[in-house]
Design a protein around this motif. Structure first.
Motif, PDB file in Angstrom:
ATOM      1  N   ARG A 238       0.772  -1.207   0.084  1.00 26.38           N
ATOM      2  CA  ARG A 238       0.076   0.213  -0.044  1.00 26.38           C
ATOM      3  C   ARG A 238       0.672   1.207  -0.124  1.00 26.38           C
ATOM      4  N   CYS A 239       2.055   1.417   0.989  1.00 21.98           N
ATOM      5  CA  CYS A 239       2.484   2.559   0.956  1.00 21.98           C
ATOM      6  C   CYS A 239       3.823   2.330   0.528  1.00 21.98           C
ATOM      7  N   GLY A 240       4.555   1.096   0.638  1.00 22.42           N
ATOM      8  CA  GLY A 240       5.876   1.113  -0.073  1.00 22.42           C
ATOM      9  C   GLY A 240       6.733   1.182   1.170  1.00 22.42           C
ATOM     10  N   SER A 241       6.625   1.201   2.478  1.00 21.43           N
ATOM     11  CA  SER A 241       7.328   1.236   3.473  1.00 21.43           C
ATOM     12  C   SER A 241       8.232   0.011   3.648  1.00 21.43           C
ATOM     13  N   ASP A 242       9.153   0.036   4.101  1.00 20.80           N
ATOM     14  CA  ASP A 242      10.045  -1.121   4.553  1.00 20.80           C
ATOM     15  C   ASP A 242       9.886  -1.504   6.207  1.00 20.80           C
ATOM     16  N   ASN A 243       8.944  -0.695   6.902  1.00 15.65           N
ATOM     17  CA  ASN A 243       8.905  -0.984   8.219  1.00 15.65           C
ATOM     18  C   ASN A 243       7.797  -1.941   8.497  1.00 15.65           C
ATOM     19  N   VAL A 244       7.880  -3.319   8.232  1.00 14.13           N
ATOM     20  CA  VAL A 244       7.223  -4.087   8.208  1.00 14.13           C
ATOM     21  C   VAL A 244       7.524  -5.253   9.186  1.00 14.13           C
ATOM     22  N   ASN A 245       6.612  -6.003   9.631  1.00 13.44           N
ATOM     23  CA  ASN A 245       6.917  -7.154  10.422  1.00 13.44           C
ATOM     24  C   ASN A 245       6.236  -8.412  10.090  1.00 13.44           C
ATOM     25  N   GLU A 246       7.036  -9.544   9.900  1.00 17.18           N
ATOM     26  CA  GLU A 246       6.166 -10.777   9.556  1.00 17.18           C
ATOM     27  C   GLU A 246       5.655 -11.576  10.828  1.00 17.18           C
ATOM     28  N   GLU A 247       4.263 -11.858  10.555  1.00  8.20           N
ATOM     29  CA  GLU A 247       3.788 -12.736  11.706  1.00  8.20           C
ATOM     30  C   GLU A 247       3.571 -14.136  11.385  1.00  8.20           C
ATOM     31  N   LYS A 248       4.389 -14.992  11.839  1.00  8.80           N
ATOM     32  CA  LYS A 248       4.553 -16.393  11.408  1.00  8.80           C
ATOM     33  C   LYS A 248       3.364 -17.334  11.784  1.00  8.80           C
ATOM     34  N   TYR A 249       2.808 -16.883  13.007  1.00 12.65           N
ATOM     35  CA  TYR A 249       1.901 -17.798  13.774  1.00 12.65           C
ATOM     36  C   TYR A 249       0.303 -17.019  13.821  1.00 12.65           C
TER      37      TYR A 249
ATOM     38  N   GLY B  82      -3.986 -25.675  27.539  1.00 15.36           N
ATOM     39  CA  GLY B  82      -2.921 -25.486  28.523  1.00 15.36           C
ATOM     40  C   GLY B  82      -1.586 -25.385  27.792  1.00 15.36           C
ATOM     41  N   PHE B  83      -1.772 -25.565  26.521  1.00 17.51           N
ATOM     42  CA  PHE B  83      -0.234 -25.680  25.634  1.00 17.51           C
ATOM     43  C   PHE B  83      -0.588 -24.862  24.368  1.00 17.51           C
ATOM     44  N   PRO B  84       0.102 -24.068  23.699  1.00 12.25           N
ATOM     45  CA  PRO B  84      -0.102 -23.545  22.300  1.00 12.25           C
ATOM     46  C   PRO B  84       0.242 -24.547  21.319  1.00 12.25           C
ATOM     47  N   LEU B  85      -0.673 -24.437  20.314  1.00 10.19           N
ATOM     48  CA  LEU B  85      -0.629 -24.985  18.907  1.00 10.19           C
ATOM     49  C   LEU B  85      -0.174 -24.064  17.981  1.00 10.19           C
ATOM     50  N   PRO B  86       1.047 -24.146  17.488  1.00  8.58           N
ATOM     51  CA  PRO B  86       1.530 -23.223  16.396  1.00  8.58           C
ATOM     52  C   PRO B  86       1.086 -23.285  15.233  1.00  8.58           C
ATOM     53  N   PHE B  87      -0.029 -22.806  14.808  1.00  4.45           N
ATOM     54  CA  PHE B  87      -0.634 -22.854  13.369  1.00  4.45           C
ATOM     55  C   PHE B  87       0.083 -21.994  12.655  1.00  4.45           C
ATOM     56  N   LEU B  88       0.750 -22.235  11.526  1.00  2.00           N
ATOM     57  CA  LEU B  88       1.504 -21.247  10.726  1.00  2.00           C
ATOM     58  C   LEU B  88       0.657 -20.471   9.862  1.00  2.00           C
ATOM     59  N   SER B  89       1.144 -19.272   9.940  1.00  2.00           N
ATOM     60  CA  SER B  89      -0.100 -18.127   9.080  1.00  2.00           C
ATOM     61  C   SER B  89       1.163 -17.195   8.757  1.00  2.00           C
ATOM     62  N   ARG B  90       1.518 -16.890   7.398  1.00  2.00           N
ATOM     63  CA  ARG B  90       2.547 -16.024   6.951  1.00  2.00           C
ATOM     64  C   ARG B  90       1.699 -14.936   6.581  1.00  2.00           C
ATOM     65  N   LYS B  91       1.764 -13.877   7.610  1.00  3.64           N
ATOM     66  CA  LYS B  91       1.037 -12.656   7.413  1.00  3.64           C
ATOM     67  C   LYS B  91       2.283 -11.491   7.663  1.00  3.64           C
ATOM     68  N   PHE B  92       1.804 -10.439   7.075  1.00  2.00           N
ATOM     69  CA  PHE B  92       2.961  -9.278   7.394  1.00  2.00           C
ATOM     70  C   PHE B  92       2.075  -8.033   7.736  1.00  2.00           C
ATOM     71  N   ALA B  93       2.478  -7.295   8.552  1.00  2.00           N
ATOM     72  CA  ALA B  93       1.923  -6.098   8.851  1.00  2.00           C
ATOM     73  C   ALA B  93       2.852  -4.782   8.980  1.00  2.00           C
ATOM     74  N   CYS B  94       2.228  -3.572   8.314  1.00  2.00           N
ATOM     75  CA  CYS B  94       2.900  -2.598   8.103  1.00  2.00           C
ATOM     76  C   CYS B  94       2.797  -1.544   9.249  1.00  2.00           C
ATOM     77  N   TYR B  95       3.927  -1.200   9.943  1.00  2.00           N
ATOM     78  CA  TYR B  95       3.988  -0.389  11.298  1.00  2.00           C
ATOM     79  C   TYR B  95       3.457   1.229  10.807  1.00  2.00           C
ATOM     80  N   ASN B  96       3.880   1.472   9.509  1.00  2.00           N
ATOM     81  CA  ASN B  96       3.482   2.877   8.835  1.00  2.00           C
ATOM     82  C   ASN B  96       1.876   3.153   8.853  1.00  2.00           C
ATOM     83  N   CYS B  97       1.387   2.288   7.806  1.00  2.00           N
ATOM     84  CA  CYS B  97       0.045   2.532   7.407  1.00  2.00           C
ATOM     85  C   CYS B  97      -0.903   1.529   8.135  1.00  2.00           C
TER      86      CYS B  97
END
Length: 149
Positions: A100-111, A124-139
């Motif tokens: 959207r904005c072209g910023s490189d200030n992004v984070n990958e959310e793996k789970y 009582g324990f976490p199940l790590p379901f993989l989900s390759r999402k990215f989030a931009c901190y600027n926009c």
């Protein structure tokens, strides 16, 4: 015959003692720390037991004291010009930017945070379901996939 250990310095905190122990060991002096675990478990016992004791063998006392005094004075006789530095390791990472904005200030959310949290709450324990999402901190944009390179 066993060599006798001599205390050459005492410290209130184990961290400082470990740093100076490492410096002495890098100079080739065998040294040990005394009472570090007592003070690590109960820091208020430091005054009672006399602090963390830096001990060296009897034959290394003079050399160790000379090195410690050199460290405390700030004199460093190490010649950095003679060191051959290893070439920097090249990381194979790709730059990900926000579509959207072209910023490189992004984070990958793996789970997937929702599944992670619910499974921890219910099972009582976490199940790590993989989900390759990215989030931009600027926009604030979130997306799946890789984004622009």
């Amino acid at each position: 015959m066993a060599e006798r250990l001599v205390t050459i310095a005492t410290f209130n905190e184990a961290t400082e003692a470990h740093i100076l122990k490492g410096r002495l060991e890098s100079e080739g002096i065998l040294c040990f720390l005394g009472d570090e675990h007592i003070i690590g478990a109960q820091p208020f016992y430091s005054a009672a037991v006399g602090g963390v004791k830096l001990r060296v063998t009897e034959q290394d006392v003079e050399e160790a004291k000379a090195i410690l005094s050199r460290i405390h004075r700030g004199d460093n006789q190490f010649d950095y010009d003679t060191i051959e530095l290893a070439p920097p390791m090249q990381e194979h990472t790709e730059e990900i930017t926000c579509p959207r904005c072209g910023s490189d200030n992004v984070n990958e959310e793996k789970y997937n945070k929702t599944v992670f949290s619910l499974s921890y709450l219910l099972l009582g324990f976490p199940l790590p379901f993989l989900s390759r999402k990215f989030a931009c901190y600027n926009c604030g944009n979130t997306w799946k996939g890789k984004g622009k390179k």
